[in-house]
Design a protein around this motif. Structure first.
Motif, PDB file in Angstrom:
ATOM      1  N   ASP A 242       0.983  -1.091  -0.515  1.00 34.58           N
ATOM      2  CA  ASP A 242      -0.079  -0.296   0.056  1.00 34.58           C
ATOM      3  C   ASP A 242       0.450   1.462   0.372  1.00 34.58           C
ATOM      4  OD1 ASP A 242      -2.892  -1.594  -0.053  1.00 34.58           O
ATOM      5  OD2 ASP A 242      -2.601  -1.264   1.720  1.00 34.58           O
ATOM      6  N   ARG A 243       2.120   0.971   0.951  1.00 32.51           N
ATOM      7  CA  ARG A 243       3.547   2.599   0.832  1.00 32.51           C
ATOM      8  C   ARG A 243       3.543   2.576  -0.846  1.00 32.51           C
ATOM      9  NH1 ARG A 243       7.355   0.314   2.658  1.00 32.51           N
ATOM     10  NH2 ARG A 243       6.411   0.489   4.634  1.00 32.51           N
ATOM     11  N   GLY A 244       3.280   1.923  -1.846  1.00 29.61           N
ATOM     12  CA  GLY A 244       3.625   2.031  -3.256  1.00 29.61           C
ATOM     13  C   GLY A 244       4.751   2.157  -3.506  1.00 29.61           C
ATOM     14  N   PHE A 245       6.400   2.344  -3.030  1.00 32.35           N
ATOM     15  CA  PHE A 245       6.923   2.719  -2.775  1.00 32.35           C
ATOM     16  C   PHE A 245       8.471   1.714  -2.543  1.00 32.35           C
ATOM     17  CE2 PHE A 245       6.515   6.143  -0.147  1.00 32.35           C
ATOM     18  CZ  PHE A 245       7.953   5.647   0.260  1.00 32.35           C
ATOM     19  N   ILE A 246       9.257   0.114  -3.070  1.00 39.10           N
ATOM     20  CA  ILE A 246       9.904  -0.238  -2.107  1.00 39.10           C
ATOM     21  C   ILE A 246      10.997   0.286  -0.786  1.00 39.10           C
ATOM     22  CG2 ILE A 246      11.425  -0.595  -3.995  1.00 39.10           C
ATOM     23  CD1 ILE A 246      12.719  -3.007  -3.364  1.00 39.10           C
ATOM     24  N   THR A 247      11.027   0.172  -0.311  1.00 42.27           N
ATOM     25  CA  THR A 247      11.856   0.566   1.486  1.00 42.27           C
ATOM     26  C   THR A 247      12.948  -0.511   1.972  1.00 42.27           C
ATOM     27  OG1 THR A 247      10.366   0.821   3.446  1.00 42.27           O
ATOM     28  CG2 THR A 247      10.485   2.191   1.298  1.00 42.27           C
ATOM     29  N   SER A 248      13.264  -1.602   1.373  1.00 34.92           N
ATOM     30  CA  SER A 248      13.723  -2.676   1.810  1.00 34.92           C
ATOM     31  C   SER A 248      15.317  -3.618   0.998  1.00 34.92           C
ATOM     32  CB  SER A 248      12.738  -4.229   1.414  1.00 34.92           C
ATOM     33  OG  SER A 248      11.972  -4.393   0.490  1.00 34.92           O
ATOM     34  N   GLY A 249      15.977  -4.182   1.913  1.00 31.99           N
ATOM     35  CA  GLY A 249      17.101  -4.159   1.050  1.00 31.99           C
ATOM     36  C   GLY A 249      17.654  -3.002   0.957  1.00 31.99           C
ATOM     37  N   LEU A 250      18.608  -3.377   0.221  1.00 32.62           N
ATOM     38  CA  LEU A 250      19.732  -1.592   0.060  1.00 32.62           C
ATOM     39  C   LEU A 250      18.869  -0.663  -0.813  1.00 32.62           C
ATOM     40  CD1 LEU A 250      21.653  -3.091  -3.026  1.00 32.62           C
ATOM     41  CD2 LEU A 250      22.541  -2.966  -0.994  1.00 32.62           C
ATOM     42  N   TYR A 310       2.757   9.469  -3.617  1.00 33.95           N
ATOM     43  CA  TYR A 310       2.936   8.772  -1.926  1.00 33.95           C
ATOM     44  C   TYR A 310       2.990   9.558  -0.712  1.00 33.95           C
ATOM     45  CZ  TYR A 310       3.768   5.464  -5.919  1.00 33.95           C
ATOM     46  OH  TYR A 310       3.801   4.762  -7.196  1.00 33.95           O
ATOM     47  N   PRO A 311       2.746   9.723  -0.222  1.00 37.77           N
ATOM     48  CA  PRO A 311       2.185  10.460   0.368  1.00 37.77           C
ATOM     49  C   PRO A 311       3.059  10.380   1.782  1.00 37.77           C
ATOM     50  CG  PRO A 311       0.037   9.837   1.113  1.00 37.77           C
ATOM     51  CD  PRO A 311       0.915   8.602  -0.067  1.00 37.77           C
ATOM     52  N   GLU A 312       4.209   8.666   2.089  1.00 36.73           N
ATOM     53  CA  GLU A 312       4.666   8.347   2.502  1.00 36.73           C
ATOM     54  C   GLU A 312       6.247   8.715   2.415  1.00 36.73           C
ATOM     55  OE1 GLU A 312       6.603   4.271   5.063  1.00 36.73           O
ATOM     56  OE2 GLU A 312       4.442   4.686   4.153  1.00 36.73           O
ATOM     57  N   TYR A 313       6.562   8.831   0.824  1.00 39.28           N
ATOM     58  CA  TYR A 313       8.022   9.466   0.495  1.00 39.28           C
ATOM     59  C   TYR A 313       8.599  10.627   1.242  1.00 39.28           C
ATOM     60  CZ  TYR A 313      11.256   9.066  -3.695  1.00 39.28           C
ATOM     61  OH  TYR A 313      12.194   8.402  -3.952  1.00 39.28           O
ATOM     62  N   ARG A 314       7.994  11.374   1.649  1.00 37.50           N
ATOM     63  CA  ARG A 314       8.847  11.935   2.354  1.00 37.50           C
ATOM     64  C   ARG A 314       9.286  12.219   3.291  1.00 37.50           C
ATOM     65  NH1 ARG A 314       9.415  16.539  -1.326  1.00 37.50           N
ATOM     66  NH2 ARG A 314       6.965  17.465  -1.801  1.00 37.50           N
ATOM     67  N   ASP A 315       9.208  11.205   3.844  1.00 40.33           N
ATOM     68  CA  ASP A 315       9.256  10.682   5.978  1.00 40.33           C
ATOM     69  C   ASP A 315      10.941   9.469   5.104  1.00 40.33           C
ATOM     70  OD1 ASP A 315       7.730  11.449   7.285  1.00 40.33           O
ATOM     71  OD2 ASP A 315       6.184  10.221   6.612  1.00 40.33           O
ATOM     72  N   TYR A 316       9.987   9.446   3.496  1.00 40.93           N
ATOM     73  CA  TYR A 316      11.297   8.133   3.403  1.00 40.93           C
ATOM     74  C   TYR A 316      12.585   8.611   3.145  1.00 40.93           C
ATOM     75  CZ  TYR A 316      13.586   4.536   0.382  1.00 40.93           C
ATOM     76  OH  TYR A 316      14.753   3.626  -0.493  1.00 40.93           O
ATOM     77  N   GLN A 317      12.548  10.252   2.240  1.00 45.42           N
ATOM     78  CA  GLN A 317      13.556  10.789   2.158  1.00 45.42           C
ATOM     79  C   GLN A 317      14.101  11.948   3.164  1.00 45.42           C
ATOM     80  OE1 GLN A 317      10.622  13.717  -0.606  1.00 45.42           O
ATOM     81  NE2 GLN A 317      12.194  13.752  -2.143  1.00 45.42           N
TER      82      GLN A 317
END
Length: 358
Positions: A242-250, A310-317
């Motif tokens: 649901d997040r829409g983008f990968i945040t695992s592995g590398l 994707y709303p969470e992408y800002r947190d990821y950045q």
């Protein structure tokens, strides 16, 4: 005269005034000579051998730029260079290798360059193919965004300058350090342990790029399956899809590990040429530097689009570096708190304070 005759040391192999500047007149004369030789195979081969390989390679990139421009305007599809991105640098390295062989110059070191570059091309071409890049009508989504954002006349200028010619020349310039290695091979023809080390680094970077792209492919395939069937594929959780983008592995430590490896691959080719010519820096660094600048801009633009989806992408950045990891820990996601470590001495101090209060 196709190669400089004033080279006496390895350092001379990276000297612009000795290895490039004297041959610039060949570039101006190349078009007319090509027209005269194109109908005669022997004359064409003689023109190729008797033209400085750096000059003839650049001339080819300009000719290809014109072909990309015409194809883009006729088809109204501006991903013409994209389809050749994974092939052209290896083509140019092969050009230097073939030219060296035809001219009787030792080619062992150029063979090593061509080895890893061929592997790089095969891997990147396969990855582009499986994402549909060679499908009829396929175009990079970013060109459409730019096309909508600027006037039509401005986009045509953008195609004439940046998309077609600049990118074509850039793909040549990142392979140009092979020219310095070609010149150095006349003085130091044998492969050294340092050459093997650089070859190993290049292959290692290709492996990192493969792992990153494979992780991205597996995630995107699972997300597509989930969106089509509403069932979470094995090995994934609904929240991460649901997040829409990968945040695992590398991708948990770098927002673009594949891009980081890609830039490093061509930077280390330049470093390889610096080692071969025993110099700290040279004109050959222009290509890799321009590539790195291109990645800065294109990655920013890609993330601008992604953050809008994707709303969470800002947190990821905020928590994960664009290319270089900000730390050793992987991305945890918003609202995930890392337990605070309380030292034994601090705990004892708090207990003592509680006793005094009582």
């Amino acid at each position: 005269m196709a190669l400089p005759t004033t080279i006496n040391t390895l350092e001379d192999c990276a000297d612009w005034s000795k290895t490039v500047e004297p041959f610039l007149p060949q570039l101006y004369a190349f078009p007319s000579k090509l027209v005269d030789a194109v109908t005669d195979r022997d004359n064409l081969l003689n023109l190729y051998i008797n033209t400085n390989p750096l000059i003839s390679g650049f001339a080819i990139s300009i000719i290809l730029g014109a072909a990309f421009l015409v194809a883009a305007e006729i088809n109204r599809n501006y991903s013409q260079v994209d389809r050749f991105w994974s092939l052209l640098p290896t083509f140019y390295i092969a050009h230097f290798d073939v030219w060296a062989r035809l001219s009787g110059i030792p080619s062992q070191r150029l063979d090593a360059l061509l080895l890893w570059s061929t592997i790089w091309s095969a891997r990147l071409t396969f990855n582009y193919w499986r994402k549909g890049g060679y499908g009829i009508g396929h175009e990079d989504y970013r060109w459409e965004v730019i096309r909508r954002a600027i006037p039509k006349w401005a986009f045509h200028i953008f195609n004439w300058t940046f998309i077609s010619f600049y990118q074509s020349a850039l793909l040549y310039s990142i392979a140009a350090p092979a020219y310095i290695i070609l010149l150095a091979s006349r003085i130091e023809p044998e492969i050294t342990s340092a050459d093997i080390a650089y070859l190993s680094i290049e292959l290692g970077l290709i492996l990192i790029e493969y792992i990153a792209d494979q992780q991205q492919w597996v995630y995107q395939s699972a997300k597509k399956q989930y969106q089509n069937s509403a069932k979470v594929p094995s090995g994934f959780q609904q929240a991460e899809l649901d997040r829409g983008f990968i945040t695992s592995g590398l991708w948990g430590r770098s927002r673009h590990p594949n891009f980081a490896a890609e830039q490093s691959i061509w930077f280390f080719l330049y470093q390889w040429s610096c080692y071969a010519s025993k110099t700290l820096y040279s004109w050959a660094g222009v290509g890799p530097s321009l590539l790195i600048l291109l990645f800065q801009g294109s990655t920013w633009f890609t993330e601008y689009i992604t953050a809008g989806k994707y709303p969470e992408y800002r947190d990821y950045q905020r928590d994960v570096g664009m290319f270089v990891p900000l730390g050793f820990s992987s991305y945890k996601g918003p609202g995930v708190k890392v337990p605070k470590i309380i030292r034994t001495s601090e705990l004892a101090k708090k207990l003592e304070q509680n006793k005094k209060r009582k």
